[in-house]
Design a protein around this motif. Structure first.
Motif, PDB file in Angstrom:
ATOM      1  N   LEU A 137      34.176  39.325  36.327  1.00 31.67           N
ATOM      2  CA  LEU A 137      35.577  39.771  36.315  1.00 31.67           C
ATOM      3  C   LEU A 137      36.425  38.601  35.827  1.00 31.67           C
ATOM      4  O   LEU A 137      36.780  37.707  36.594  1.00 31.67           O
ATOM      5  CB  LEU A 137      36.014  40.210  37.713  1.00 31.67           C
ATOM      6  CG  LEU A 137      37.487  40.647  37.834  1.00 31.67           C
ATOM      7  CD1 LEU A 137      37.777  41.857  36.975  1.00 31.67           C
ATOM      8  CD2 LEU A 137      37.839  40.944  39.289  1.00 31.67           C
ATOM      9  N   THR A 138      36.722  38.582  34.549  1.00 30.37           N
ATOM     10  CA  THR A 138      37.401  37.410  33.966  1.00 30.37           C
ATOM     11  C   THR A 138      38.605  37.833  33.154  1.00 30.37           C
ATOM     12  O   THR A 138      38.753  38.989  32.760  1.00 30.37           O
ATOM     13  CB  THR A 138      36.456  36.625  33.038  1.00 30.37           C
ATOM     14  OG1 THR A 138      36.056  37.494  31.967  1.00 30.37           O
ATOM     15  CG2 THR A 138      35.225  36.128  33.777  1.00 30.37           C
ATOM     16  N   PHE A 139      39.470  36.869  32.927  1.00 27.41           N
ATOM     17  CA  PHE A 139      40.627  37.094  32.058  1.00 27.41           C
ATOM     18  C   PHE A 139      40.872  35.810  31.294  1.00 27.41           C
ATOM     19  O   PHE A 139      40.936  34.732  31.893  1.00 27.41           O
ATOM     20  CB  PHE A 139      41.864  37.453  32.888  1.00 27.41           C
ATOM     21  CG  PHE A 139      43.027  37.912  32.052  1.00 27.41           C
ATOM     22  CD1 PHE A 139      43.184  39.247  31.710  1.00 27.41           C
ATOM     23  CD2 PHE A 139      43.976  36.997  31.599  1.00 27.41           C
ATOM     24  CE1 PHE A 139      44.261  39.670  30.944  1.00 27.41           C
ATOM     25  CE2 PHE A 139      45.053  37.418  30.821  1.00 27.41           C
ATOM     26  CZ  PHE A 139      45.190  38.755  30.494  1.00 27.41           C
ATOM     27  N   ARG A 140      40.995  35.943  29.991  1.00 27.32           N
ATOM     28  CA  ARG A 140      41.165  34.741  29.169  1.00 27.32           C
ATOM     29  C   ARG A 140      42.613  34.256  29.269  1.00 27.32           C
ATOM     30  O   ARG A 140      43.551  34.984  28.972  1.00 27.32           O
ATOM     31  CB  ARG A 140      40.793  35.117  27.742  1.00 27.32           C
ATOM     32  CG  ARG A 140      41.178  34.150  26.658  1.00 27.32           C
ATOM     33  CD  ARG A 140      40.394  32.990  26.356  1.00 27.32           C
ATOM     34  NE  ARG A 140      38.994  32.831  26.493  1.00 27.32           N
ATOM     35  CZ  ARG A 140      38.282  32.165  25.595  1.00 27.32           C
ATOM     36  NH1 ARG A 140      38.817  31.763  24.475  1.00 27.32           N
ATOM     37  NH2 ARG A 140      37.030  31.906  25.827  1.00 27.32           N
ATOM     38  N   PHE A 141      42.778  33.046  29.734  1.00 27.42           N
ATOM     39  CA  PHE A 141      44.124  32.479  29.847  1.00 27.42           C
ATOM     40  C   PHE A 141      44.043  30.972  29.649  1.00 27.42           C
ATOM     41  O   PHE A 141      43.151  30.319  30.183  1.00 27.42           O
ATOM     42  CB  PHE A 141      44.724  32.779  31.222  1.00 27.42           C
ATOM     43  CG  PHE A 141      46.028  32.067  31.463  1.00 27.42           C
ATOM     44  CD1 PHE A 141      47.183  32.465  30.789  1.00 27.42           C
ATOM     45  CD2 PHE A 141      46.115  30.985  32.323  1.00 27.42           C
ATOM     46  CE1 PHE A 141      48.381  31.807  30.986  1.00 27.42           C
ATOM     47  CE2 PHE A 141      47.309  30.319  32.528  1.00 27.42           C
ATOM     48  CZ  PHE A 141      48.440  30.740  31.858  1.00 27.42           C
ATOM     49  N   MET A 196      39.267  32.944  33.037  1.00 22.16           N
ATOM     50  CA  MET A 196      39.615  32.661  34.423  1.00 22.16           C
ATOM     51  C   MET A 196      38.951  33.695  35.341  1.00 22.16           C
ATOM     52  O   MET A 196      38.774  34.852  34.963  1.00 22.16           O
ATOM     53  CB  MET A 196      41.124  32.741  34.609  1.00 22.16           C
ATOM     54  CG  MET A 196      41.919  31.886  33.650  1.00 22.16           C
ATOM     55  SD  MET A 196      41.613  30.145  33.844  1.00 22.16           S
ATOM     56  CE  MET A 196      42.698  29.764  35.203  1.00 22.16           C
ATOM     57  N   ARG A 197      38.617  33.233  36.557  1.00 20.60           N
ATOM     58  CA  ARG A 197      38.018  34.108  37.567  1.00 20.60           C
ATOM     59  C   ARG A 197      38.747  33.934  38.884  1.00 20.60           C
ATOM     60  O   ARG A 197      39.292  32.875  39.152  1.00 20.60           O
ATOM     61  CB  ARG A 197      36.566  33.696  37.810  1.00 20.60           C
ATOM     62  CG  ARG A 197      35.585  34.180  36.793  1.00 20.60           C
ATOM     63  CD  ARG A 197      34.227  33.484  36.923  1.00 20.60           C
ATOM     64  NE  ARG A 197      33.858  33.133  38.292  1.00 20.60           N
ATOM     65  CZ  ARG A 197      32.838  32.333  38.589  1.00 20.60           C
ATOM     66  NH1 ARG A 197      32.082  31.826  37.616  1.00 20.60           N
ATOM     67  NH2 ARG A 197      32.561  32.035  39.830  1.00 20.60           N
ATOM     68  N   LEU A 198      38.686  34.970  39.707  1.00 17.32           N
ATOM     69  CA  LEU A 198      39.236  34.842  41.063  1.00 17.32           C
ATOM     70  C   LEU A 198      38.542  33.707  41.804  1.00 17.32           C
ATOM     71  O   LEU A 198      39.154  32.947  42.537  1.00 17.32           O
ATOM     72  CB  LEU A 198      39.060  36.166  41.824  1.00 17.32           C
ATOM     73  CG  LEU A 198      39.370  36.145  43.317  1.00 17.32           C
ATOM     74  CD1 LEU A 198      40.815  35.744  43.584  1.00 17.32           C
ATOM     75  CD2 LEU A 198      39.083  37.496  43.944  1.00 17.32           C
TER      76      LEU A 198
END
Lengths: 975, 481
Positions: free
Chosen positions: B457-461, B466-468
């Protein structure tokens, strides 16, 4: 930022790093670093040749040639130019963040000259609202807020003065190069003075780096408090000026960019070697004439007082005799007039005993005391520094009177020689700060001081912003206070740590970083926060062994040791001593002992200190107090200072605060030249760091800035990651254009206004906003600028438009912020509610509390001010619709607008409706639109039971029309 | 301004039935109706700005989470971690192994025994103190973890760590991550709701913020008192608002056409539909008038004290929101006496811990029971956690200080094993000695139960995925049923 306290390694990134850096060995940082320097944003800015294009007539300036060339390579064409009305509205929002006025728009439409657009541009650029709008853009980058968040949301000391500084700077088109210097090292360059206000702009600039979340307490309480703040500062510095994620190198060498972990600690060393003090920013003294006037009145008061006191010698003896003497023998040695009197019956001090005691005390003081600082002389406190207008006027000789600020007394006290902030007014500020102490060796010393009204003293450990070692001082008469410094490494156990940096700070409210502190601190109440009065001063500081504070040498009582003939009566003898002291004081010949004696007498009410009604004295004191009201308090702001006490930092192993590696010379990052020779070898190196940022050889600063300006004007950057020009950012769509603009920006003396003019006069910026289907197929993201994207207004512009169109806007510039309207408040965190309409002030002046930023603005993507945000999100969520439909602010603006309509002279509902739409959208209403509005107002009036013939008088129905117009998508979007 | 909540409206909970629609053609365009539980990934209105929602990585055990945030730090040695040795050494000078997580040893600190006796409860024999008599009755549902370890003994840092997995940086809240990762089950509602009790915890709004995730995933705040949600009550009468919406529809669609059917404008128009729905839906969800007297009593809504009833109301609302398809519901504690934070008892431990327990104990136990009765507990994971524990020692005789080297949280439902304890602290309750966990492990385990791999569960930033759980976290399988 990376995770602060733990291993910040990222599996994905390790892989990416390995791939992108040619699988270089991780331990061979040098070769990795050299490889990474070959990156587009680190290459020198070479002004590239302007490309040749087909149909060059489509271009208005060189910008267009770059854009056209890239489009033509893909077989694309720009869309037609936007019409004049659309352009006028677009330009006004882009330059000032406000809707265009009907007058300006009409003038532009009527202007048939080929330079009409440039004329409009000039008027908008000269509007003071230009500076407000561009200040707000930069405030996103430095993540401006008026408070520091965390647990108590302590205020960022007068941060709003920095906001006003930005407004002035952008309006005056101060070269950005200069603004960089000021924001990083404004204390270390020649002051730039604002002629109108006399403010030292350079010092104000330093607030830029202080923004963000700051904890209370210090490293002595919890290791990491300051390191965290410094990491934030380095992060902001890197992203804002350099488009580089420097803080990614806190725990390890940067995974992809040319930033080593040592660079992070080199920069941290610079910031840790900086004192983050509040400073006075006045360059001129507006009070000189008033202070001269007060001096004159004071002389009169002094002479009246001397007359009065000298005439009361007999009364003094009587008053002493009225004090109950002690009837049992005591052994404590007396140290005051009253003390000697009290002992005079049961166990009078004999001349022999007095001489013995005095000699002992003199000898002990001589053996124990070492003078650290002497504030009785201009040059006596080497290594210590004072600040503040009060202190500037506060160097006095023994016997200076302080006139009581209010009440029925003449005097507060008589001062011994020293430096005192309140000689003329408690509203003038004062600070005294020490050099660094040896933090490992405990050190005891005593300060001869007096202070009141929440003047504070604290030991500042490791450059803490909000030291909870702060104690308020309340001591009316000057006395010795013993303090202990050092031993701040309080954690036990085997953790590695560097020596603390510790200094002492004595400050009045306005020069105190941590004032107001969290609510209730030290018994402070909110009324006392609002009271601007505060004062302190001191004479000397002596160091001594623990438990050996300075002893009163009793010189003033020396005459008691010689029994004068016929003076067996103690009260008379004491009255004689006092009288002699007053006499010397009246001739301006008194010494510190006389001062003490007189103060003792005032405290014991042996001397009259009241203000007899209708007396000459009362008149003088009244006029003195009137004059005091004319004094302007000095202006202060959280800034920084460099005491030439720089020290290098050690690398935190994997970012740890307690496991430390090699020491790194402080200075700028290696890719900017590394640690430079410092003009002042012991300085922080901040000046050299600032110079490395604006060095013509550094390609980043100009590139990053022109990209930001492009982004604000076009809605998206040429590099779409404005805060990251590194390997993890996006590549530029038009690298040559960025370089062209960067080179030109530097040639044009880093002028924002010239850059803005170049960009908005381009044909590219003046295109229409509707793309062709074909172009969207080739370039769906519009990276080649085949049309100008339709944009939603920014949060502030939405709110400001409503203020402006409704007629509620107060166009005043500058000033302390207004609390946002809040449905729920929290007084304990000072999250207070302001007026619904914010007094009509632009959104720029709404208080930005880090803990609870203004909700209406946050809803429309004003960023939470914790991190540098060069590019705002633009989201569309139903809460936004709910807000414009139901928020009380919007309703209030609709009401305000509708109430003004009563006097609009409209002849019909059609007439009024059409004019309302035009004033909101800067274009005429079509008959169809007018009909829709009239239908709405009729429906609303009917629902409210109004008759058709009174339609124009039905204010609630017109409020509905105004409200509906605010809800139009066109109202908050700019084609 | 109209302030009429739909309190007279007795239409059943939208999770169960569709309300009668009175608005005409404009609203008729709202496809599917209120009650439709859209599958994850179909949430068009709420996720217009978001990346497409993703299906779970694997079959989930739980569908949603209720997070009971015990803000300020409940004392572990007074609640779920009994320490007989403290009783024995009560009043003796306290010594412990120094570490950077704990405060300095000083001469004036003495061991402080718990004022609340512990007893074993339920079939499982779980230890619960008298502080929580109602929770003791549902002891067999609780999975108590006694070996939590934090990063720094300060509220702001720990609170952010608990919510976002980061003690300092501005990262998204766990609720935002879950909303982002799975989407909401009901497109008319946000995926993450905070039932607030008029108090912003340390760390500020960041605790509930979406940070770099799309703003859609930020928590919607629902207040206990007054208007539950900002701007939710129509400012106009229905008829007037309808006239405005009619006007807007024709005017806005013309504008959209003039802009080449701009997607931006179309989505702004769509938001007005959703907003119009929310005006009736949200107040109805928040309105508990239709609940039975038994339910109200069970939750403690009939209690006398304002704080008690507010918290009870929020617990009951949590169930209603869960039923309506909200993914992540968080309930904060009320701050009763202007303290730094509700459970932060440096002094007045006996008085204020008891007060906080009184406010929260009954409603939470009722929530567990109610969910179980309705068959929802299996698919609803409950997390009860403060940001820290409290010191077993004290400089006084009625207070405990910040403690992060070993403290307790518990979970229930959602495929978590009830009636068990995991991990341990030393005999004085100082440090986690057995199976120490950090909050990333709890985050990873919660995501796992929702069918989400925390590493995926990632988001590119900022150039990073990024991960929790940052670079940490492991799923603790021993906690799973």
């Amino acid at each position: 930022m990376c995770s602060m306290r733990k291993v910040g390694a990222f599996a994905v990134l390790m892989l990416a790093a390995a791939l992108q850096s040619g699988a270089a060995e991780a331990h061979d940082w040098e070769s990795v670093y050299r490889a990474r320097l070959k990156w587009w944003s680190l290459a020198p800015v070479a002004k590239p040749p302007v490309p040749k294009v087909k149909e060059p007539s489509r271009a208005r300036n060189e910008v267009d040639l770059f854009i056209l060339a890239a489009q033509q390579a893909k077989g694309l064409k720009p869309v037609a130019q936007a019409d004049k009305r659309a352009l006028a509205r677009r330009l006004s929002f882009a330059l000032t963040g406000l809707p265009i006025s009907i007058e300006l728009s009409d003038r532009f439409l009527a202007d048939g000259s080929p330079r009409a657009f440039e004329t409009l541009l000039q008027s908008l650029m000269q509007s003071p609202h230009f500076g407000e709008h561009w200040a707000r853009h930069w405030m996103d980058v430095v993540h401006y807020s008026d408070t520091h968040g965390y647990e108590w949301d302590a205020p960022a000391k007068n941060a709003w003065m920095y906001r006003d500084y930005l407004v002035r700077a952008f309006n005056a088109d101060i070269p950005f190069r200069q603004l960089v210097l000021e924001q990083v090292a404004g204390d270390l360059i020649a002051p730039r003075v604002d002629a109108a206000s006399g403010l030292n702009e350079s010092l104000i600039g330093l607030m830029a780096l202080r923004m963000g979340e700051r904890r209370h307490g210090d490293n002595g309480d919890a290791e990491g408090v300051t390191q965290e703040a410094m990491a934030d500062i380095v992060d902001t510095l890197g992203k804002s000026f350099l488009g580089t994620t420097l803080a990614c190198a806190q725990c390890h060498d940067h995974k992809l960019d040319a930033v080593g972990q040592r660079d992070f600690y080199a920069l941290t060393g610079v910031m840790m070697s900086t004192r983050w003090n509040v400073r006075t920013v006045d360059t001129t003294d507006p009070n000189l004439a008033t202070i001269e006037e007060m001096r004159r009145i004071k002389l009169a008061i002094a002479s009246e007082t001397a007359k009065r006191w000298l005439g009361t010698k007999k009364d003094i003896a009587e008053k002493i005799r009225a004090i109950q003497p002690e009837t049992n023998a005591t052994t404590t040695f007396p140290e005051s007039l009253v003390g000697f009197w009290k002992k005079s019956v049961a166990s009078p001090v004999t001349p022999e005993a007095f001489a013995l005691e005095r000699a002992r005390r003199v000898a002990e003081n001589k053996a124990n005391l070492k003078l650290l600082a002497d504030f009785t002389r201009e040059d006596g406190a080497r290594g210590w520094q004072w600040d503040g207008a009060g202190m500037r006027h506060g160097l006095v000789r023994d016997g200076e009177m302080v006139i009581a600020a209010d009440g029925n007394n003449t005097l507060s006290q008589i001062l011994p020689a020293g430096r005192w902030s309140h000689v003329f007014s408690q509203r003038l500020s004062g600070a005294v700060r020490s050099p660094l102490f040896d933090a490992n060796a405990s050190q005891t010393f005593s300060v001869e001081l007096a202070a009141g009204r929440f003047a504070a003293r604290s030991f500042i450990v490791d450059q803490a912003f909000h030291s909870e070692r702060m104690q308020f001082m309340n001591q009316l008469m000057p006395r010795w206070q013993t303090l202990t410094a050092g031993s701040f490494a309080t954690l036990e156990g085997g953790v590695d740590r560097v020596p603390r940096r510790v200094y002492l700070e004595l400050v009045t409210k306005s020069l105190n970083n941590y004032f107001p502190p969290r609510t209730g601190y030290g018994g402070l109440n909110e009324a006392e926060v609002a009271d601007e009065r505060s004062w302190l001063g001191l004479s000397r500081i002596v160091q001594h062994p623990a438990g050996k504070p300075p002893l009163d040498e009793l010189a003033r009582f020396a005459p008691l040791a010689v029994t004068a003939p016929g003076k067996a009566e103690w009260a008379d003898r004491l009255a004689d001593i006092l009288h002699a002291a007053i006499e010397r004081w009246s001739r301006s010949e008194c010494d510190a002992e006389d001062v003490r004696l007189i103060n003792e007498a005032i405290e014991a009410k042996l001397l009259p200190n009241d203000l007899p009604a209708n007396s000459e004295l009362a008149r003088h004191v009244a006029s003195y107090r009137d004059a005091e009201k004319k004094l302007q308090p000095d202006r202060t702001i959280g800034a920084a200072s460099d005491w030439n006490e720089g020290r290098d930092e050690r690398v935190g192993i994997r970012g740890s605060y307690t496991q430390l590696g090699a020491t790194v010379p402080r200075g700028t990052a290696t890719f900017l030249g590394g640690a430079a020779t410092r003009a002042q070898p012991l300085s922080s190196g901040r000046l050299e760091l600032a110079q490395s940022i604006i060095d013509p050889k550094n390609p980043l600063t100009a590139r990053v800035f022109v990209n930001r300006v492009w982004l604000h004007l076009f809605g998206e950057g040429l590099v779409r990651t404005p805060d990251d020009f590194g390997h993890l950012g996006e590549a530029p769509s038009h690298p040559e254009l960025i370089d062209h603009l960067a080179a030109r920006f530097v040639e044009e003396n880093w002028s924002l206004k010239k850059l803005v003019a170049t960009l908005v006069t381009s044909a590219t910026w003046r295109q229409g906003s509707i793309p062709t289907a074909g172009a969207l197929k080739v370039d769906p993201e519009n990276r080649l600028w085949h049309h100008m994207p339709l944009r939603r207004l920014e949060a502030e512009a939405i709110r400001d438009s409503m203020l402006s169109v409704s007629g509620r806007l107060d166009a005043k510039l500058y000033g302390a912020p207004t609390d946002p309207y809040r449905a729920a408040t929290d007084a304990s965190k000072r999250l207070l509610s302001g007026p619904l309409d914010g007094n009509g002030r632009r959104s720029l002046y709404t208080k930005m509390t880090l803990m609870d930023p203004p909700r209406f603005l946050a809803l429309f993507n004003q960023p939470i001010p914790k991190l540098a945000t060069g590019r705002r999100d633009v989201t569309h969520v139903p809460d936004q619709a709910l807000a414009i439909l139901n928020d009380p602010f919007v309703i209030a603006m609709a009401r305000h607008w509708s109430e003004r309509l009563a006097k609009d002279g409209a002849t019909s509902a059609e007439d009024r409706a059409a004019r309302m739409l035009e004033s909101a959208l800067a274009r005429p209403a079509s008959p169809e639109e007018t009909a829709r509005l009239v239908k709405l107002v009729s429906q609303s009036a009917a629902l409210r039971g109004a008759k058709t013939q009174t339609l124009l008088d039905c204010q609630p129905a017109w409020q509905d029309v105004a409200h509906a117009i605010f809800n139009l998508k066109e109202f908050i979007h700019v084609p | 301004m109209s302030r009429n909540a739909a309190s007279h409206d007795t239409t059943p909970c939208p999770g169960c039935a569709a309300p009668a629609l009175s608005r005409r053609d404009f609203l008729a365009r709202a496809h599917m109706g209120f009650g439709a539980l859209a599958l994850a990934g179909l949430s068009q209105q709420w996720a217009l700005a978001a990346k497409p929602n993703r299906p779970p990585h694997f079959a989930p055990r739980a569908k949603r989470v209720i997070f009971l945030f015990m803000d300020g730090g409940v004392s572990h040695v007074d609640s779920f971690d009994p320490k007989p040795a403290l009783d024995k050494q009560h009043g003796q000078p306290a010594k412990w192994r120094p570490d950077t997580l704990s405060q300095a040893i000083s001469a004036n600190r003495k061991w402080l025994k718990s004022p609340w006796p512990f007893r074993q409860h339920g079939q499982s024999g779980l230890w619960v103190s008298e502080l929580f008599p109602n929770l003791a009755r549902v002891a067999d549902e609780l999975c108590v973890v006694r070996s939590m370890v934090g990063e720094v003994p300060l509220h702001g840092a720990q609170s952010l760590l608990l919510h976002t997995g980061r003690a300092a940086a501005a990262a998204p809240s766990i609720g935002s991550w879950i909303s982002y990762g799975l989407g909401t089950e009901n497109e008319q509602l946000p995926g993450y709701v905070v039932l607030n009790n008029d108090w912003i915890p340390n760390g500020g709004f960041q605790n509930f913020a979406s940070s770099f995730l799309p703003a859609t995933h930020q928590a919607a705040m629902v207040r206990a008192k007054g208007t539950p949600v900002d701007n939710i009550h129509p400012a106009d009468s229905m008829a007037v608002q309808q006239a405005k919406l009619d006007f807007l529809r024709s005017q806005d669609s013309a504008f959209a056409r003039s802009q080449g059917n701009s997607a931006v404008i179309e989505s702004a128009i769509a938001n007005y539909q959703t907003a119009a729905h929310m005006q009736s839906l949200v107040p109805r969800l928040c309105d508990i008038a239709g609940e039975s007297v038994d339910t109200l009593e069970m939750y403690g809504l009939k209690r006398a004290n304002d704080f008690d009833t507010s918290y009870a109301l929020q617990c009951l609302r949590a169930r209603r929101l869960i039923e309506a398809g909200v993914r992540f519901v968080e309930i904060t504690c009320p701050n009763t006496h202007g303290n730094n934070s509700p459970w932060d008892q440096h002094g007045q431990l006996k008085l204020r811990h008891a007060e906080n327990a009184r406010i929260t104990d009954q409603p939470i136990a009722a929530l567990i029971t109610d969910l179980k009765t309705r068959g929802l507990l299996d698919e609803t994971l409950i997390l009860w956690a403060g940001e820290m524990g409290r010191t077993p020692h004290s400089a006084g005789d009625d207070g405990r200080d910040h403690h992060v080297s070993g403290y307790t949280i518990w979970m229930a439902g959602g495929g978590i094993r009830g009636g068990m304890t995991y991990g341990n602290t030393d005999e004085m309750g100082m440090s986690a000695t057995e199976q120490p966990l950090d909050i990333h492990d709890i985050h990873a385990t919660i995501l796992h139960q929702l069918g989400v791999d925390h590493e995926r569960l990632t988001f590119r930033f900022g150039g990073r995925d990024m991960r929790l759980t940052d670079v940490h976290g492991k799923v603790i399988r021993a906690l799973l049923a």
